[in-house]
Design a protein around this motif. Structure first.
Motif, PDB file in Angstrom:
ATOM      1  N   ILE A  56      42.388  37.171  44.461  1.00 38.89           N
ATOM      2  CA  ILE A  56      42.283  38.414  44.082  1.00 38.89           C
ATOM      3  C   ILE A  56      43.598  39.148  43.977  1.00 38.89           C
ATOM      4  O   ILE A  56      44.340  39.350  44.916  1.00 38.89           O
ATOM      5  CB  ILE A  56      41.419  39.237  45.048  1.00 38.89           C
ATOM      6  CG1 ILE A  56      40.128  38.456  44.878  1.00 38.89           C
ATOM      7  CG2 ILE A  56      41.566  40.722  44.822  1.00 38.89           C
ATOM      8  CD1 ILE A  56      39.089  39.128  45.858  1.00 38.89           C
ATOM      9  N   ALA A  57      43.921  39.551  42.552  1.00 37.79           N
ATOM     10  CA  ALA A  57      45.360  39.987  42.192  1.00 37.79           C
ATOM     11  C   ALA A  57      45.665  41.350  42.064  1.00 37.79           C
ATOM     12  O   ALA A  57      46.447  42.056  41.962  1.00 37.79           O
ATOM     13  CB  ALA A  57      45.930  39.140  41.034  1.00 37.79           C
ATOM     14  N   GLY A  58      44.412  42.143  42.535  1.00 35.71           N
ATOM     15  CA  GLY A  58      44.460  43.539  42.422  1.00 35.71           C
ATOM     16  C   GLY A  58      42.909  44.013  42.016  1.00 35.71           C
ATOM     17  O   GLY A  58      42.164  43.260  41.792  1.00 35.71           O
ATOM     18  N   LYS A  59      42.787  45.315  41.911  1.00 37.64           N
ATOM     19  CA  LYS A  59      41.742  45.897  41.576  1.00 37.64           C
ATOM     20  C   LYS A  59      41.175  45.533  40.096  1.00 37.64           C
ATOM     21  O   LYS A  59      41.944  45.791  39.288  1.00 37.64           O
ATOM     22  CB  LYS A  59      41.542  47.337  41.625  1.00 37.64           C
ATOM     23  CG  LYS A  59      40.428  48.080  41.413  1.00 37.64           C
ATOM     24  CD  LYS A  59      40.447  49.481  41.680  1.00 37.64           C
ATOM     25  CE  LYS A  59      39.029  50.060  41.443  1.00 37.64           C
ATOM     26  NZ  LYS A  59      39.226  51.746  41.677  1.00 37.64           N
ATOM     27  N   GLY A  60      40.074  44.763  40.096  1.00 42.23           N
ATOM     28  CA  GLY A  60      39.697  44.133  38.630  1.00 42.23           C
ATOM     29  C   GLY A  60      40.410  43.182  38.089  1.00 42.23           C
ATOM     30  O   GLY A  60      40.417  43.037  37.034  1.00 42.23           O
ATOM     31  N   MET A  61      41.059  42.381  39.057  1.00 42.05           N
ATOM     32  CA  MET A  61      41.816  41.348  38.449  1.00 42.05           C
ATOM     33  C   MET A  61      41.847  40.212  39.632  1.00 42.05           C
ATOM     34  O   MET A  61      42.206  40.292  40.469  1.00 42.05           O
ATOM     35  CB  MET A  61      43.320  41.506  38.317  1.00 42.05           C
ATOM     36  CG  MET A  61      44.149  40.519  37.673  1.00 42.05           C
ATOM     37  SD  MET A  61      45.794  40.886  37.554  1.00 42.05           S
ATOM     38  CE  MET A  61      45.807  41.969  36.240  1.00 42.05           C
ATOM     39  N   VAL A  62      41.159  38.966  38.816  1.00 41.59           N
ATOM     40  CA  VAL A  62      41.096  37.876  39.772  1.00 41.59           C
ATOM     41  C   VAL A  62      41.770  36.514  38.861  1.00 41.59           C
ATOM     42  O   VAL A  62      41.678  36.259  37.912  1.00 41.59           O
ATOM     43  CB  VAL A  62      39.547  37.413  40.021  1.00 41.59           C
ATOM     44  CG1 VAL A  62      39.291  35.988  40.643  1.00 41.59           C
ATOM     45  CG2 VAL A  62      38.852  38.535  40.697  1.00 41.59           C
ATOM     46  N   THR A  82      49.259  22.514  41.534  1.00 39.50           N
ATOM     47  CA  THR A  82      50.383  23.259  41.003  1.00 39.50           C
ATOM     48  C   THR A  82      50.666  24.793  41.392  1.00 39.50           C
ATOM     49  O   THR A  82      51.812  25.065  41.347  1.00 39.50           O
ATOM     50  CB  THR A  82      50.614  22.919  39.426  1.00 39.50           C
ATOM     51  OG1 THR A  82      49.660  23.497  38.726  1.00 39.50           O
ATOM     52  CG2 THR A  82      50.576  21.364  39.204  1.00 39.50           C
ATOM     53  N   GLY A  83      49.723  25.517  41.381  1.00 35.06           N
ATOM     54  CA  GLY A  83      49.624  26.895  41.610  1.00 35.06           C
ATOM     55  C   GLY A  83      49.991  27.533  40.445  1.00 35.06           C
ATOM     56  O   GLY A  83      50.007  28.845  40.312  1.00 35.06           O
ATOM     57  N   ARG A  84      49.697  26.774  39.232  1.00 31.55           N
ATOM     58  CA  ARG A  84      49.884  27.562  37.898  1.00 31.55           C
ATOM     59  C   ARG A  84      48.626  28.416  37.599  1.00 31.55           C
ATOM     60  O   ARG A  84      47.570  27.968  37.740  1.00 31.55           O
ATOM     61  CB  ARG A  84      50.039  26.299  36.878  1.00 31.55           C
ATOM     62  CG  ARG A  84      50.257  26.964  35.596  1.00 31.55           C
ATOM     63  CD  ARG A  84      50.685  25.604  34.450  1.00 31.55           C
ATOM     64  NE  ARG A  84      49.405  24.639  34.437  1.00 31.55           N
ATOM     65  CZ  ARG A  84      48.744  25.197  33.341  1.00 31.55           C
ATOM     66  NH1 ARG A  84      48.853  25.743  32.335  1.00 31.55           N
ATOM     67  NH2 ARG A  84      47.705  24.312  33.339  1.00 31.55           N
ATOM     68  N   VAL A  85      48.782  29.533  37.104  1.00 29.23           N
ATOM     69  CA  VAL A  85      47.828  30.516  36.700  1.00 29.23           C
ATOM     70  C   VAL A  85      47.291  30.058  35.364  1.00 29.23           C
ATOM     71  O   VAL A  85      47.913  29.863  34.450  1.00 29.23           O
ATOM     72  CB  VAL A  85      48.243  31.855  36.419  1.00 29.23           C
ATOM     73  CG1 VAL A  85      47.252  32.828  36.179  1.00 29.23           C
ATOM     74  CG2 VAL A  85      48.942  32.222  37.790  1.00 29.23           C
ATOM     75  N   LEU A  86      45.772  29.676  35.639  1.00 30.78           N
ATOM     76  CA  LEU A  86      45.043  29.148  34.206  1.00 30.78           C
ATOM     77  C   LEU A  86      44.360  30.370  33.557  1.00 30.78           C
ATOM     78  O   LEU A  86      43.973  30.164  32.366  1.00 30.78           O
ATOM     79  CB  LEU A  86      44.091  28.358  34.766  1.00 30.78           C
ATOM     80  CG  LEU A  86      44.678  26.906  35.622  1.00 30.78           C
ATOM     81  CD1 LEU A  86      43.895  26.126  36.273  1.00 30.78           C
ATOM     82  CD2 LEU A  86      45.846  26.191  34.603  1.00 30.78           C
ATOM     83  N   GLY A  87      44.365  31.510  34.293  1.00 32.18           N
ATOM     84  CA  GLY A  87      43.521  32.473  33.637  1.00 32.18           C
ATOM     85  C   GLY A  87      43.362  33.854  34.510  1.00 32.18           C
ATOM     86  O   GLY A  87      43.642  33.437  35.728  1.00 32.18           O
ATOM     87  N   PHE A  88      42.744  34.854  33.787  1.00 35.22           N
ATOM     88  CA  PHE A  88      42.647  35.993  34.671  1.00 35.22           C
ATOM     89  C   PHE A  88      41.200  36.303  34.129  1.00 35.22           C
ATOM     90  O   PHE A  88      40.609  36.401  33.095  1.00 35.22           O
ATOM     91  CB  PHE A  88      43.420  37.223  34.223  1.00 35.22           C
ATOM     92  CG  PHE A  88      44.860  36.979  34.623  1.00 35.22           C
ATOM     93  CD1 PHE A  88      45.535  37.329  35.700  1.00 35.22           C
ATOM     94  CD2 PHE A  88      45.693  36.425  33.531  1.00 35.22           C
ATOM     95  CE1 PHE A  88      46.552  36.892  35.980  1.00 35.22           C
ATOM     96  CE2 PHE A  88      47.013  36.268  33.796  1.00 35.22           C
ATOM     97  CZ  PHE A  88      47.559  36.586  35.387  1.00 35.22           C
ATOM     98  N   ARG A  89      40.394  36.888  35.241  1.00 30.42           N
ATOM     99  CA  ARG A  89      39.133  37.481  34.975  1.00 30.42           C
ATOM    100  C   ARG A  89      38.966  38.754  35.770  1.00 30.42           C
ATOM    101  O   ARG A  89      39.521  39.206  36.638  1.00 30.42           O
ATOM    102  CB  ARG A  89      37.974  36.481  35.329  1.00 30.42           C
ATOM    103  CG  ARG A  89      38.007  35.217  34.638  1.00 30.42           C
ATOM    104  CD  ARG A  89      37.618  35.688  33.196  1.00 30.42           C
ATOM    105  NE  ARG A  89      37.268  34.720  32.140  1.00 30.42           N
ATOM    106  CZ  ARG A  89      38.431  33.757  31.531  1.00 30.42           C
ATOM    107  NH1 ARG A  89      39.479  34.627  31.386  1.00 30.42           N
ATOM    108  NH2 ARG A  89      38.356  32.990  30.525  1.00 30.42           N
ATOM    109  N   GLN A  90      37.988  39.522  35.561  1.00 27.65           N
ATOM    110  CA  GLN A  90      37.691  40.927  36.199  1.00 27.65           C
ATOM    111  C   GLN A  90      36.940  41.040  37.239  1.00 27.65           C
ATOM    112  O   GLN A  90      37.167  41.591  38.163  1.00 27.65           O
ATOM    113  CB  GLN A  90      37.162  42.112  35.159  1.00 27.65           C
ATOM    114  CG  GLN A  90      38.166  42.306  33.954  1.00 27.65           C
ATOM    115  CD  GLN A  90      37.288  43.387  33.065  1.00 27.65           C
ATOM    116  OE1 GLN A  90      36.264  43.666  33.058  1.00 27.65           O
ATOM    117  NE2 GLN A  90      38.096  44.071  32.364  1.00 27.65           N
ATOM    118  N   THR A  91      35.956  39.895  37.554  1.00 31.63           N
ATOM    119  CA  THR A  91      34.956  39.902  38.772  1.00 31.63           C
ATOM    120  C   THR A  91      35.301  38.582  39.226  1.00 31.63           C
ATOM    121  O   THR A  91      35.751  37.479  38.392  1.00 31.63           O
ATOM    122  CB  THR A  91      33.751  40.257  38.117  1.00 31.63           C
ATOM    123  OG1 THR A  91      33.208  39.081  37.381  1.00 31.63           O
ATOM    124  CG2 THR A  91      33.554  41.349  37.600  1.00 31.63           C
TER     125      THR A  91
END
Length: 89
Positions: free
Chosen positions: A46-52, A59-68
């Motif tokens: 959970i990276a913030g309100k409305g951001m997962v 690797t810890g590489r970010v693959l994508g973002f979603r709202q829920t």
């Protein structure tokens, strides 16, 4: 310079442009990175309100973002199964 000479010069110019474009395309294809393999395991942060964030567990590489969290879980499952369009097996 008559019309035929102008036409011949224009055609030569277009031929040179097509050759340059072909060469540039070949160089670009050679520089492209190979597709990344599908992740073995993923985690959701959970990276913030409305951001997962969905990350590769290794690797810890970010693959994508979603709202829920539910949408992030769907993305995780699709990436791990290789059914996501951007995942490669």
């Amino acid at each position: 310079m008559n019309a035929l000479q102008k036409a011949k010069a224009s055609i030569q110019h277009l031929t040179d442009l097509l050759y340059s474009t072909s060469t540039a395309r070949t160089v670009f294809q050679a520089k492209r990175l190979p597709p990344l393999p599908a992740p073995r395991a993923t985690t959701a942060y959970i990276a913030g309100k409305g951001m997962v964030q969905v990350r590769d567990a290794d690797t810890g590489r970010v693959l994508g973002f979603r709202q829920t969290h539910k949408e992030a879980a769907w993305l995780q499952q699709a990436l791990e199964n290789g059914t996501h369009p951007h995942a490669t097996a």
